[in-house]
Write an enzyme that holds these catalytic residues in place. Structure first.
Site, short mmCIF file in Angstrom:
data_model
loop_
_atom_site.label_atom_id
_atom_site.label_comp_id
_atom_site.label_asym_id
_atom_site.label_seq_id
_atom_site.Cartn_x
_atom_site.Cartn_y
_atom_site.Cartn_z
N ARG A 111 0.98 -1.31 -0.01
CA ARG A 111 -0.09 0.12 0.05
C ARG A 111 0.89 1.34 0.04
NH1 ARG A 111 -4.93 -1.92 3.95
NH2 ARG A 111 -6.09 -3.17 2.00
N LYS A 140 -21.05 -15.71 1.88
CA LYS A 140 -22.43 -15.22 2.29
C LYS A 140 -23.40 -14.45 1.24
CE LYS A 140 -22.90 -13.98 7.02
NZ LYS A 140 -22.48 -12.93 8.05
N GLY A 160 -10.17 -9.08 -1.80
CA GLY A 160 -8.76 -9.45 -1.43
C GLY A 160 -8.74 -10.86 -1.85
N GLY A 184 -14.02 -3.33 0.59
CA GLY A 184 -15.28 -3.11 1.15
C GLY A 184 -15.98 -1.90 0.24
#
Ligand code: AMP
Length: 421
Positions: free
Chosen positions: A40, A226, A378, A401
């Protein structure tokens, strides 16, 4: 949402102070605190370099981890974890904060940039203010962890104003946090002209185009554990995609909705009706919805479990762990002629080698497709990178996200606040 935003190529930063929101939320060794991946930090270099080379003084800022900003909140959290209130000390709180200092990031950033990175021991305090005021063009200052200040995650106006008061221009380059309305991601834009950095610019250009004006056919591949996490994504993509492929644990709720036996596979019983609705919506919208037709299954959830292949129904004492060869062929075929492919979520329990083949096969299919390819989460990104296909993918998103909310069609506060192009 308008994805056409001004970038650092649209502003003359010479002689200006630029508040640059970076994503320096790096993984650290739990014991030594050492940075275990500087990916990053490296990713931030092109934007920083461009700003410095163009004569800006850069005030970089980021969060790191989830520090608890006040002692009272720290006590509350420890008590929730089962600790005795009397045993929670100020020292233990301060120690938890020290672990999340950005000082090691300043050091690594300095090595990568080949120049000094001045470090402020606070965010809007005396040290930050003095160092920001003295900062010269071509110099870079890194502020301490933004989440040490309680105003950051609350998007407190006074905190945002104080951050903004140190600079002339705001640049947002932390895509991983643009879905959050925090002071440093959105609040500061009320006080400063706001532009995207190169990382955020690429994210919104590639993903914005995929959603607004994709090269067709547009194929979305969704996986992971999910259904409930991806409800809004499926719903939004049913309006936009030509084909939706569903694999991973979430596929079994859909198989159940179709009337198949799924044994001990992951099931969200309260989502069966939703799955039925989505199957109907796909039909009504003329979207091809593909589900696994065969599965590698196991008797227990374990890396050593023996994979057994079943077509159609899954026997009562087995659980689906990965997609089977017929499914791989079906999904790969659907991907072949695609113009745009968005992938979010693994096809099976890829952490176990024996059940990683389906996920690997999809990574291969993307790499071979010749389409505009976007990998959003990811897990899938790790699969792509492990196989050495990263350079064959158009775009690997830096924010799981945020990219999920992007695909949901939600307005992202950290993007919406930027100046329109
Ligand atoms: P998510 O966090 O929803 O993106 O899901 C990622 C996780 O889904 C990974 O840890 C996978 O191991 C898990 N997963 C994928 N397929 C299955 C499956 N068939 N059964 C259980 N877990 C799965």
């Amino acid at each position: 949402m308008n994805y056409n935003k001004k970038t650092i190529n649209d502003v003359d930063v010479r002689g200006k102070k630029v508040l640059l929101r970076c994503d320096f939320n790096v993984p650290q060794d739990k014991v030594t605190g050492e940075i275990t991946s500087d990916k990053r930090i490296k990713a931030a270099i092109p934007t920083i370099r461009q700003l410095l080379d163009n004569g800006a003084a850069v005030i970089a800022c980021s969060h790191l981890g989830k520090p608890v900003a006040t002692f009272d909140a720290f006590v509350k959290k420890q008590v929730e974890k089962g600790k005795n209130e009397a045993d929670v000390t100020r020292e233990s709180w301060e120690k938890s904060l020290r672990k999340l200092t950005l000082a090691p990031v300043a050091k690594r950033l300095s090595e990568l940039l080949g120049q000094e990175v001045i470090f402020a021991t606070d965010t809007i305090g005396e040290d930050a203010k003095a160092k920001a005021a003295a900062l010269q063009p071509g110099q870079i200052l890194l502020l301490e962890n933004l989440r040490f200040a309680k105003g950051e995650t609350k998007n407190d106006v006074e905190f945002a104003k104080a951050l903004a008061s140190m600079a002339d221009v705001f640049v947002s380059d932390a895509f991983g946090t643009v879905h959050r309305a925090h002071a440093s991601t959105a609040g500061v834009a009320a006080f400063l002209p706001a532009y995207s950095g190169l990382l955020v610019a690429k994210e919104i250009a590639v993903m914005g185009k995929a959603l607004d004006n994709p090269v067709r056919p547009f194929v979305a591949i969704l996986g992971g554990a999910k259904v409930s996490d991806k409800i809004a994504v499926i719903n939004n993509l049913l309006e936009k995609a030509d084909t939706i492929i569903i694999g991973g644990g979430m596929a079994y709720t859909f198989k159940k909705a179709q009337g198949f036996e799924i044994g001990k596979s992951l099931l969200e019983a309260d989502r069966i009706d939703y799955a039925k609705e989505m199957i109907a919506k796909a039909e009504a919208n003329g979207v091809k919805l593909l589900l696994p037709v065969d599965n590698y299954c196991a008797k227990e959830f374990s890396a050593d479990a023996e994979p057994v292949l079943f077509e159609g129904d899954i026997p009562e004492d087995y659980m689906g762990m990965d997609i089977g060869p017929k499914t791989v062929a079906l999904f790969s075929e659907a991907v072949k002629g695609a113009g745009t492919i968005v992938w979010n979520g693994p096809m099976g329990v890829f952490e176990f080698d024996k059940f990683a083949n389906g996920t690997k096969a999809m990574a291969q299919a993307l790499a071979d497709s010749g389409a505009v390819t976007i990998v959003g989460d990811g897990d899938s990104a790790a699969a792509v990178e492990k196989l050495g296909f990263a350079d064959k993918i158009t775009h690997i998103s830096t924010g799981g996200g945020a990219s999920l909310e992007f695909l949901e069609g939600k307005e992202l506060p950290g993007v919406a606040c930027l100046l329109d192009a």
